[in-house]
Design an enzyme around this catalytic site. Sequence first.
Site, PDB file in Angstrom:
ATOM      1  N   LYS A 172    -127.852  28.629  51.655  1.00  0.00           N
ATOM      2  CA  LYS A 172    -128.544  28.615  52.951  1.00  0.00           C
ATOM      3  C   LYS A 172    -128.256  29.896  53.733  1.00  0.00           C
ATOM      4  CE  LYS A 172    -130.982  27.302  56.434  1.00  0.00           C
ATOM      5  NZ  LYS A 172    -130.826  26.059  57.203  1.00  0.00           N
ATOM      6  N   LYS A 240    -126.419  31.785  65.151  1.00  0.00           N
ATOM      7  CA  LYS A 240    -125.302  31.043  64.557  1.00  0.00           C
ATOM      8  C   LYS A 240    -125.275  31.225  63.051  1.00  0.00           C
ATOM      9  CE  LYS A 240    -125.874  26.919  63.382  1.00  0.00           C
ATOM     10  NZ  LYS A 240    -126.220  26.137  62.149  1.00  0.00           N
TER      11      LYS A 240
END
Length: 293
Positions: A172, A240
């Site tokens: 990811k 983030k």
Amino acid sequence: MTTTIGFIGLGIMGSPMSGHLVAAGHRVTGFDLNADSVAKLVAAGGTAAASVADAVAGADVVITMLPNHPQVEEVALGEGGVLELAAPGTLLVDMSTIRPETSVAVAEAAAAKGIRVLDAPVSGGEAGAKQATLSIMVGGEEADFAAARPVLDAVGKTVVHVGPHGAGQVVKAANQLMVGGIYALVAEAIVLLEASGVDAKAGLDVLAGGLAANRILDLKREGMIAREFAPGFRIDLHHKDMGIALAAARQVDVALPVTGLIAQLIAAGRAQGYGSLDHSALLKVVENLSGRA
């Protein structure tokens, strides 16, 4: 096969995902701090949970879809959390995007309690969640992946076991650095075309049919040209995720120089007040750098 699922985190992604699980015939009990999100699941045929404990009680599978690692640590490892409450044999599938080391820590703590764990972050944004076409990258044991496959297939189109615990999060991170880079390059292309007096729509239409073709051009070019930045995935969240990618690179001592630059552009977007906008708003950052805002 019907599975009893506790779903924790019914936000932009979790809400449609939990609805697809209900539609697939699973019994879904959902918990979220936002009462409206829980009500939406109930309207879709699910059951409301008043707490994490309610969501976990009797569940064969517990899914968490939370903003970041502190929330995952609290819900999974904290007092009154999943690992404290779930029965041995329960399968915990964390679909949040977090640090790989957190996924590994949760899996290790769960193993001591006889609870199985997968890290299964997703790609595809809000549209993918609504259409059940998410790409799901899964880390953990092969047998646990096989057990979770019917549940994952209800929310995703591309579901791949990529390795041991934490591997899903590494994949990811790679996804997010690539997505951020493509958004930045599409933004630069638009600024160059418009500044040169070229019709940006015509230009990007041609690019989308050649070697530069990509999903972001397919799905986002018209919205970017129109300066429509309603969030499907916010710059705040991509900021983030870029931190996760850079930290992962540091863990294995590799240099990702382009990733570092993209992370700074995304940080600039956040600093310029665009954090709540879609990550395609990197176009605004590039425009600002060129004095064309």
